[in-house]
Design a protein around this motif. Structure first.
Motif, mmCIF file in Angstrom:
data_model
loop_
_atom_site.group_PDB
_atom_site.id
_atom_site.type_symbol
_atom_site.label_atom_id
_atom_site.label_comp_id
_atom_site.label_asym_id
_atom_site.label_seq_id
_atom_site.Cartn_x
_atom_site.Cartn_y
_atom_site.Cartn_z
ATOM 1 N N GLY A 25 0.815 -1.208 0.000
ATOM 2 C CA GLY A 25 0.000 0.000 0.000
ATOM 3 C C GLY A 25 0.850 1.260 0.000
ATOM 4 N N TYR A 26 1.938 1.237 0.777
ATOM 5 C CA TYR A 26 2.853 2.374 0.800
ATOM 6 C C TYR A 26 3.534 2.549 -0.559
ATOM 7 C CZ TYR A 26 6.765 5.360 2.020
ATOM 8 O OH TYR A 26 7.680 6.373 2.048
ATOM 9 N N ASN A 27 3.981 1.447 -1.150
ATOM 10 C CA ASN A 27 4.625 1.529 -2.467
ATOM 11 C C ASN A 27 3.671 2.056 -3.526
ATOM 12 O OD1 ASN A 27 7.056 0.592 -1.487
ATOM 13 N ND2 ASN A 27 6.585 -1.547 -1.969
ATOM 14 N N LYS A 28 2.403 1.617 -3.465
ATOM 15 C CA LYS A 28 1.425 2.104 -4.441
ATOM 16 C C LYS A 28 1.083 3.568 -4.199
ATOM 17 C CE LYS A 28 -0.562 -2.372 -5.393
ATOM 18 N NZ LYS A 28 -1.672 -3.285 -5.150
ATOM 19 N N LEU A 29 1.105 3.988 -2.947
ATOM 20 C CA LEU A 29 0.860 5.390 -2.636
ATOM 21 C C LEU A 29 1.970 6.266 -3.199
ATOM 22 C CD1 LEU A 29 -0.938 7.414 -1.081
ATOM 23 C CD2 LEU A 29 0.526 7.003 0.894
ATOM 24 N N MET A 30 3.205 5.801 -3.116
ATOM 25 C CA MET A 30 4.338 6.568 -3.632
ATOM 26 C C MET A 30 4.394 6.555 -5.164
ATOM 27 S SD MET A 30 5.882 7.950 -1.138
ATOM 28 C CE MET A 30 4.391 8.150 -0.211
ATOM 29 N N ALA A 31 3.803 5.558 -5.793
ATOM 30 C CA ALA A 31 3.780 5.473 -7.260
ATOM 31 C C ALA A 31 2.337 5.480 -7.747
ATOM 32 C CB ALA A 31 4.497 4.217 -7.711
ATOM 33 N N PHE A 32 1.578 6.467 -7.281
ATOM 34 C CA PHE A 32 0.144 6.497 -7.551
ATOM 35 C C PHE A 32 -0.163 6.593 -9.044
ATOM 36 C CE2 PHE A 32 -3.905 8.681 -8.059
ATOM 37 C CZ PHE A 32 -4.724 7.849 -7.328
ATOM 38 N N SER A 33 0.584 7.395 -9.775
ATOM 39 C CA SER A 33 0.278 7.577 -11.207
ATOM 40 C C SER A 33 0.478 6.287 -11.997
ATOM 41 C CB SER A 33 1.136 8.693 -11.795
ATOM 42 O OG SER A 33 2.509 8.373 -11.661
ATOM 43 N N SER A 34 1.467 5.484 -11.609
ATOM 44 C CA SER A 34 1.659 4.219 -12.325
ATOM 45 C C SER A 34 0.557 3.222 -11.983
ATOM 46 C CB SER A 34 3.039 3.627 -12.016
ATOM 47 O OG SER A 34 3.133 3.296 -10.651
ATOM 48 N N VAL A 35 0.019 3.285 -10.768
ATOM 49 C CA VAL A 35 -1.106 2.422 -10.408
ATOM 50 C C VAL A 35 -2.328 2.808 -11.238
ATOM 51 C CG1 VAL A 35 -2.695 1.781 -8.555
ATOM 52 C CG2 VAL A 35 -0.263 1.980 -8.080
ATOM 53 N N ALA A 36 -2.582 4.106 -11.346
ATOM 54 C CA ALA A 36 -3.724 4.565 -12.137
ATOM 55 C C ALA A 36 -3.562 4.208 -13.608
ATOM 56 C CB ALA A 36 -3.900 6.070 -11.968
ATOM 57 N N SER A 37 -2.350 4.328 -14.133
ATOM 58 C CA SER A 37 -2.156 3.991 -15.540
ATOM 59 C C SER A 37 -2.266 2.487 -15.783
ATOM 60 C CB SER A 37 -0.807 4.512 -16.037
ATOM 61 O OG SER A 37 0.247 3.899 -15.343
ATOM 62 N N SER A 38 -1.868 1.671 -14.818
ATOM 63 C CA SER A 38 -2.029 0.221 -14.995
ATOM 64 C C SER A 38 -3.500 -0.173 -14.955
ATOM 65 C CB SER A 38 -1.244 -0.546 -13.938
ATOM 66 O OG SER A 38 -1.833 -0.407 -12.671
ATOM 67 N N ALA A 40 -5.883 1.809 -15.974
ATOM 68 C CA ALA A 40 -6.401 2.286 -17.264
ATOM 69 C C ALA A 40 -6.027 1.317 -18.378
ATOM 70 C CB ALA A 40 -5.857 3.673 -17.563
ATOM 71 N N ALA A 41 -4.845 0.718 -18.291
ATOM 72 C CA ALA A 41 -4.419 -0.241 -19.309
ATOM 73 C C ALA A 41 -5.268 -1.507 -19.281
ATOM 74 C CB ALA A 41 -2.952 -0.596 -19.111
ATOM 75 N N LYS A 42 -5.816 -1.825 -18.115
ATOM 76 C CA LYS A 42 -6.699 -2.989 -18.015
ATOM 77 C C LYS A 42 -8.104 -2.688 -18.504
ATOM 78 C CE LYS A 42 -4.303 -5.286 -14.267
ATOM 79 N NZ LYS A 42 -4.390 -5.861 -12.928
ATOM 80 N N ALA A 51 -8.068 3.907 -8.495
ATOM 81 C CA ALA A 51 -6.742 3.804 -7.891
ATOM 82 C C ALA A 51 -6.736 4.480 -6.522
ATOM 83 C CB ALA A 51 -5.694 4.431 -8.800
ATOM 84 N N GLY A 52 -7.408 5.598 -6.399
ATOM 85 C CA GLY A 52 -7.497 6.276 -5.103
ATOM 86 C C GLY A 52 -8.196 5.423 -4.060
ATOM 87 N N LEU A 53 -9.285 4.786 -4.456
ATOM 88 C CA LEU A 53 -10.002 3.919 -3.521
ATOM 89 C C LEU A 53 -9.175 2.696 -3.136
ATOM 90 C CD1 LEU A 53 -13.589 4.018 -5.080
ATOM 91 C CD2 LEU A 53 -12.836 5.075 -2.943
#
Length: 134
Positions: A25-38, A40-42, A51-53
């Protein structure tokens, strides 16, 4: 009324379950834009909101779990997060994968996490929590 050893076991269980979620969760928080783009890719709709939720549930949920705040809501949020992760990973073929346990160890690990969170939902946080100190 629980004994001290039962309270200690519930605290240890809360910390161990939180240890499953908090680092990622911490890693995803620090790389939030890549989580959102992944997401979106799905092809998921509203990837930034989703991604925020998801990141919020995966980072704030374990913190609330360790402290013992809102035990039922915390358990439901983490169950929802884990179930949505299983659904996004396996899709509608989850039911077919249940019958092939050797090939799907991660699926069964996620189901075991959901089971542990259901225990937390029903038993509560125990005596060593913020909820019981009020």
């Amino acid at each position: 009324m629980l004994s001290r050893s039962e309270d200690a076991a519930l605290l240890a269980g809360r910390v161990l379950v939180a240890a499953l979620f908090l680092p990622s969760g911490y890693n995803k928080l620090m790389a939030f834009s890549s989580v959102a783009s992944s997401l979106a890719a799905k092809g998921l709709p509203y990837p930034e909101i989703m991604a925020g939720l998801l990141v919020g549930a995966e980072f704030l949920g374990p913190v609330a779990l360790i402290i013992g705040l809102w035990p039922r809501w915390t358990a439901l949020a983490l169950i929802g997060f884990t179930a949505s992760t299983v659904w996004m990973t396996y899709g509608p073929s989850v039911t077919g994968m249940v019958f092939r346990p050797r090939q799907n160890q991660e699926l069964f690990q996620n189901l075991a996490i959901i089971g542990g969170l259901l225990f937390y939902f029903s038993s509560g946080p125990g005596g060593w929590s913020r909820t019981s100190l009020r």
